[in-house]
Design an enzyme around this catalytic site. Sequence first.
Site, short mmCIF file in Angstrom:
data_model
loop_
_atom_site.label_atom_id
_atom_site.label_comp_id
_atom_site.label_asym_id
_atom_site.label_seq_id
_atom_site.Cartn_x
_atom_site.Cartn_y
_atom_site.Cartn_z
N GLU A 158 -19.24 1.87 9.52
CA GLU A 158 -19.77 0.52 9.64
C GLU A 158 -20.45 0.28 10.98
OE1 GLU A 158 -16.62 -2.34 8.71
OE2 GLU A 158 -15.97 -1.01 7.09
N GLU A 200 -9.48 -2.96 1.79
CA GLU A 200 -8.43 -2.43 0.93
C GLU A 200 -7.38 -3.49 0.61
OE1 GLU A 200 -8.71 0.64 3.97
OE2 GLU A 200 -7.69 1.95 2.55
N ARG A 215 0.87 -1.17 0.00
CA ARG A 215 0.00 0.00 0.00
C ARG A 215 0.91 1.23 0.00
NH1 ARG A 215 -2.05 3.55 4.76
NH2 ARG A 215 -3.47 4.88 3.63
#
Length: 397
Positions: free
Chosen positions: A331, A382, A90
């Site tokens: 969430e 992700e 990432r």
Amino acid sequence: MLVFVLNAGSSSLKYQLINAETSELKASGLVERIGIDGILKHEVGENKKLTFELPIPTHKEAIELVLRILTNDETKVIDSIKEIQAIGHRVVHGGEYFKKSVLIDDDVVKKIENLIPLAPLHNPAHVLGIKICQELMPNVPNVATFDTAFHQTMPEENFLYAVPYGDYTEHHLRKYGFHGTSHYYVSNEAVKILNKKDSKIIVCHLGNGSSVCAVRDGKSISTSMGLTPLEGLIMGTRCGDIDAGVIPYLMEKKGLDTHQIINYLNKKSGILGVSGISSDLREVIKASNDGDKRSKITIEMLCSRIKKYLCSYAGLMHGVDAICFTAGIGENSDLIREKVCNGLDFMGIELDTEKNSIRKSGIREISKKTSKTKIYIIPTNEELVIAKDTFDLVKKK
Ligand code: AMP
């Protein structure tokens, strides 16, 4: 294909080992306090959670330790690190160089290094992570997935700042946007549910860092974060949008230099700064319920700002088919979702408060049957996007 997904930070490392073909998560973990003392939290499956506290002086030692744990008797999920077929990194800032994930070579590393002035806290750690992996697993291909890449489709009118144009051409000053991998994953899941190609989706990624993204026909057209992740929503410790005039005013009043004011707006502001309680919204909600006034106003400010972006993005896209909530707050907090959607019935956004209050894992629809706009909770992932992009690129190679 087993992909080792790595997110290297300045004093931490997050990792996952994923079978990219089946999406199976083999193991995951977090190494923190590298160079300070060292703590590693490792998880295998739902139930096996292990914590190791031991000195971890450098990132190299951290990655070596993780690789040992993945192959060690007690904690092992693979027999040898040779089973790792690819590594996905990432990377926070890809500037205008990268519009999608890429296989890493020397030129890619150089470009990530060139972008250090735009991401001084993140890109140096990513380069370090890449170089260590290349050294420890020399024959394994590395891929970089960028937080900024998904937003490279934004049109000029939505990414330029209204300062002299030369600052864009000469100094690369523009909105880049972040959380792109999450916005891509969540909006793509929504597109699958809607089964509609010409879709208008707004993703609210609300976590410790937060951003909103307008996604039309699968492409980011505007997002709330900017040149840096400081712009936009009110976050855990970041102020989000403020009048630029606040900066010299505060510098003078408080006697702060450039470094100190940026630190102040990034680390001491936002939910923490206004509430004076915590950057963790759960604690602020609790304090508000106990009657703390500053906590109450923090929550109102947070929701008001999200609502402002939501409505402006609906306007920008001439409508919205779906609003998606994701990340820690998105969430888990029915309160925030309810406050954000409250009163938007006039726009065809009708939240089903009962469905909203039910706690369940996975993707959920929480809009009323009559709502023109669907409202979803879509847990972000992700790492899975990074693993799949890595798999696709390595397979093509
Ligand atoms: P993330 O950065 O995605 O891990 O999200 C972290 C944020 O989510 C923190 O501010 C937490 O307080 C917040 N959060 C997690 N669970 C809840 C919850 N049930 N209610 C409100 N905020 C929550």
